[in-house]
Design an enzyme around this catalytic site. Structure first.
Site, PDB file in Angstrom:
ATOM      1  N   GLY A   1       0.798  -1.091  -0.087  1.00 10.29           N
ATOM      2  CA  GLY A   1       0.232  -0.029  -0.089  1.00 10.29           C
ATOM      3  C   GLY A   1       0.796   1.250   0.139  1.00 10.29           C
ATOM      4  O   GLY A   1       1.812   1.294   0.588  1.00 10.29           O
TER       5      GLY A   1
ATOM      6  N   ARG B   1       1.001  -4.938  -5.030  1.00 11.16           N
ATOM      7  CA  ARG B   1       1.317  -6.173  -4.153  1.00 11.16           C
ATOM      8  C   ARG B   1       1.442  -7.290  -5.121  1.00 11.16           C
ATOM      9  O   ARG B   1       0.599  -7.530  -5.953  1.00 11.16           O
ATOM     10  CB  ARG B   1       0.002  -6.473  -3.253  1.00 11.16           C
ATOM     11  CG  ARG B   1      -0.119  -5.350  -2.347  1.00 11.16           C
ATOM     12  CD  ARG B   1      -1.280  -5.607  -0.908  1.00 11.16           C
ATOM     13  NE  ARG B   1      -1.178  -4.920  -0.027  1.00 11.16           N
ATOM     14  CZ  ARG B   1      -2.011  -3.696   0.043  1.00 11.16           C
ATOM     15  NH1 ARG B   1      -2.879  -3.548  -0.875  1.00 11.16           N
ATOM     16  NH2 ARG B   1      -1.958  -2.764   1.050  1.00 11.16           N
TER      17      ARG B   1
ATOM     18  N   ASP C   1       5.587  -5.134   5.606  1.00 13.95           N
ATOM     19  CA  ASP C   1       6.266  -6.455   5.985  1.00 13.95           C
ATOM     20  C   ASP C   1       6.012  -7.495   4.801  1.00 13.95           C
ATOM     21  O   ASP C   1       6.872  -8.394   4.625  1.00 13.95           O
ATOM     22  CB  ASP C   1       5.482  -7.223   7.237  1.00 13.95           C
ATOM     23  CG  ASP C   1       4.201  -7.407   7.422  1.00 13.95           C
ATOM     24  OD1 ASP C   1       3.385  -6.822   6.261  1.00 13.95           O
ATOM     25  OD2 ASP C   1       3.657  -7.459   8.562  1.00 13.95           O
TER      26      ASP C   1
ATOM     27  N   THR D   1       4.695   1.989   5.455  1.00 20.50           N
ATOM     28  CA  THR D   1       2.965   1.764   5.372  1.00 20.50           C
ATOM     29  C   THR D   1       2.280   2.831   6.609  1.00 20.50           C
ATOM     30  O   THR D   1       2.832   2.826   7.595  1.00 20.50           O
ATOM     31  CB  THR D   1       2.877   0.410   6.144  1.00 20.50           C
ATOM     32  OG1 THR D   1       1.470   0.170   6.431  1.00 20.50           O
ATOM     33  CG2 THR D   1       3.659   0.000   6.994  1.00 20.50           C
TER      34      THR D   1
ATOM     35  N   ASP E   1       0.125   2.038   8.405  1.00 24.18           N
ATOM     36  CA  ASP E   1      -0.343   1.268   9.636  1.00 24.18           C
ATOM     37  C   ASP E   1       0.431   1.302  11.064  1.00 24.18           C
ATOM     38  O   ASP E   1       0.048   0.811  11.990  1.00 24.18           O
ATOM     39  CB  ASP E   1      -0.573  -0.329   9.255  1.00 24.18           C
ATOM     40  CG  ASP E   1      -1.957  -0.280   8.280  1.00 24.18           C
ATOM     41  OD1 ASP E   1      -2.514   0.851   8.106  1.00 24.18           O
ATOM     42  OD2 ASP E   1      -2.429  -1.144   7.856  1.00 24.18           O
TER      43      ASP E   1
ATOM     44  N   ASP F   1       2.743  -0.933  11.624  1.00 28.10           N
ATOM     45  CA  ASP F   1       2.252  -2.461  12.194  1.00 28.10           C
ATOM     46  C   ASP F   1       3.673  -3.525  12.145  1.00 28.10           C
ATOM     47  O   ASP F   1       3.588  -4.376  12.095  1.00 28.10           O
ATOM     48  CB  ASP F   1       1.176  -2.804  11.536  1.00 28.10           C
ATOM     49  CG  ASP F   1       1.336  -3.222  10.025  1.00 28.10           C
ATOM     50  OD1 ASP F   1       2.355  -2.498   9.471  1.00 28.10           O
ATOM     51  OD2 ASP F   1       0.717  -3.642   9.459  1.00 28.10           O
TER      52      ASP F   1
ATOM     53  N   ARG G   1      -5.568  -2.606   9.245  1.00 27.91           N
ATOM     54  CA  ARG G   1      -6.328  -3.924   9.224  1.00 27.91           C
ATOM     55  C   ARG G   1      -5.806  -4.869  10.290  1.00 27.91           C
ATOM     56  O   ARG G   1      -6.621  -5.427  10.810  1.00 27.91           O
ATOM     57  CB  ARG G   1      -5.665  -4.652   7.619  1.00 27.91           C
ATOM     58  CG  ARG G   1      -6.666  -5.724   7.405  1.00 27.91           C
ATOM     59  CD  ARG G   1      -6.423  -6.156   6.223  1.00 27.91           C
ATOM     60  NE  ARG G   1      -5.239  -5.852   5.351  1.00 27.91           N
ATOM     61  CZ  ARG G   1      -5.430  -5.680   3.777  1.00 27.91           C
ATOM     62  NH1 ARG G   1      -6.383  -5.674   3.275  1.00 27.91           N
ATOM     63  NH2 ARG G   1      -4.294  -5.316   3.318  1.00 27.91           N
TER      64      ARG G   1
HETATM   65  O1  F6P Z   1      -1.443   0.182   3.700  1.00 29.11           O
HETATM   66  C1  F6P Z   1      -1.973  -0.401   4.624  1.00 29.11           C
HETATM   67  C2  F6P Z   1      -3.694  -0.273   4.317  1.00 29.11           C
HETATM   68  O2  F6P Z   1      -4.050   0.870   3.970  1.00 29.11           O
HETATM   69  C3  F6P Z   1      -4.383  -1.076   5.519  1.00 29.11           C
HETATM   70  O3  F6P Z   1      -4.545  -0.044   6.379  1.00 29.11           O
HETATM   71  C4  F6P Z   1      -5.633  -1.258   4.684  1.00 29.11           C
HETATM   72  O4  F6P Z   1      -6.257  -2.441   5.269  1.00 29.11           O
HETATM   73  C5  F6P Z   1      -5.249  -1.615   3.573  1.00 29.11           C
HETATM   74  O5  F6P Z   1      -3.880  -1.100   3.389  1.00 29.11           O
HETATM   75  C6  F6P Z   1      -6.017  -1.509   2.251  1.00 29.11           C
HETATM   76  O6  F6P Z   1      -5.245  -1.884   1.157  1.00 29.11           O
HETATM   77  P1  F6P Z   1      -5.776  -1.842  -0.327  1.00 29.11           P
HETATM   78  O7  F6P Z   1      -4.830  -1.127  -0.993  1.00 29.11           O
HETATM   79  O8  F6P Z   1      -5.551  -3.230  -0.825  1.00 29.11           O
HETATM   80  O9  F6P Z   1      -7.180  -1.243  -0.459  1.00 29.11           O
END
Ligand code: F6P
Length: 331
Positions: A11, A83, A114, A136, A138, A140, A182
């Site tokens: 992300g 991803r 990660d 990121t 998050d 996390d 998440r």
């Molecule tokens: O980058 C982290 C995050 O924003 C999370 O908080 C969230 O759950 C996820 O990515 C959403 O990802 P996507 O890009 O697949 O919508």
């Protein structure tokens, strides 16, 4: 000329561009040619059966000093991101190693979360030294107290909740706001405190909706007329929580999911400065011949770890004290 690569993966997060800029300029200053790899690890592989939008050559871009001008203040990533599920397969990891050799890369800086670090570890094991930079929103990642984009995302969420407060106040309502994260409640915890929420509901701490409702009712008896509840994405069901609060308290409630707005926007000072420091240090490690490492922040300083430490299953300890402070002073 010696070359290093840089890619952003997973992300996107505000401040990734500041990190790309720092990596590029640190690399050039140390005598490297810097190659930007587009769309994460996808830029190093060719997936059979998938129509490729670009030729292999179009998946990379040499980055000069001026190519990274005017990006320190921008959100998103000039290298694009993705991803890359294929990168879990040995076949593609080997393909990426061959591509790095073709390009003459002596190392790659991987900016991401990660999942991206797993790719960096695998590519390192294959023989291409990689250094990860935590990027990121998050926050996390075990072993670092900070990740690029976290600060901007929290500020964005805080500003959005401040706007929601205006309307909640005007209507004497309860506003239940879901923020991103998440698998981690760091954004929820901090934003909850920053907006004076009645409760920050996260997966790390148990919660009882009846207790939340009682707290709201006590505050109402005390003269409070509007209420904010922050829910982290991992808990989910902001709508269900809003309905339950309305049912238990009789106070009209609305749910808002902030979503991807938190991933965009101009990075804060903290994100720009930290991204620059982490980017510089990552290049320094590669220049010292060190791979399979991640740069991280501890006590406000840049440190580095074996990538396996960053990937350990251990979870970052939640800030219970901040959680308690937030609970006590919201009344
Ligand atoms: O980058 C982290 C995050 O924003 C999370 O908080 C969230 O759950 C996820 O990515 C959403 O990802 P996507 O890009 O697949 O919508």
């Amino acid at each position: 000329m010696r070359k290093i690569g840089v890619l952003t993966s997973g992300g996107d997060a505000p401040g990734m561009n500041a990190a790309v800029r720092a990596v590029t300029r640190a690399g050039i200053s140390k005598g490297y040619e810097v190659i930007g790899i587009k769309r994460g690890f996808n830029g190093l592989i060719n997936v059979e059966g998938k129509e490729s939008r670009e030729t292999m050559d179009a998946k990379i871009k040499e980055l000069g000093v001026r190519d990274v001008s005017n990006i320190i203040h921008t959100g998103g990533t000039i290298l694009y991101t993705a991803r890359c599920l294929e990168f879990k397969e040995q076949h593609y990891i080997s393909q990426a190693k061959i591509r790095c050799d073709e390009l003459g890369l002596v190392g790659v800086v991987v900016i991401g979360g990660d999942g991206s670090f797993r790719g960096a570890r695998d590519l390192s094991l294959e023989g291409v030294p990689c250094v990860g930079i935590p990027g990121t929103i998050d926050n996390d990642i075990y072993c670092t107290e900070y990740t690029i984009g976290y600060d901007t995302a929290m500020n964005t969420a805080m500003q959005m909740v401040d706007k929601l407060r205006d309307t909640a106040q005007s209507h004497d309502r309860c506003s239940v706001v879901e923020v991103m994260g998440r698998r981690a409640g760091w954004i929820a915890l901090n934003v909850g405190l920053a907006v004076g929420a009645m409760a920050a509901i996260t997966t790390e701490m148990p919660y009882d909706i009846n207790e939340v409702a009682d707290k709201i009712m006590k505050s109402k008896e005390n003269g409070k007329q509007h209420f904010i509840i922050i829910v982290s994405e991992g808990v989910g069901d902001a709508d269900g929580i809003a309905k339950k609060i309305e049912e238990l308290t009789g106070i009209e409630s609305r749910a808002t999911i902030l979503g991807h707005v938190q991933r965009g926007g101009s990075p804060t000072v903290r994100d720009r400065v930290n991204a620059s420091k982490l980017g510089y240090n990552a290049v320094e490690l590669l220049d010292e011949g060190k791979g399979n490492r991640v740069v991280a922040m501890k006590g406000g300083k840049v440190v580095d770890f074996d990538i396996l430490e960053a990937l350990s299953k251990k979870r970052k300890q939640f800030d219970k004290r901040l959680y308690d402070i937030s609970r006590v002073i919201s009344m």
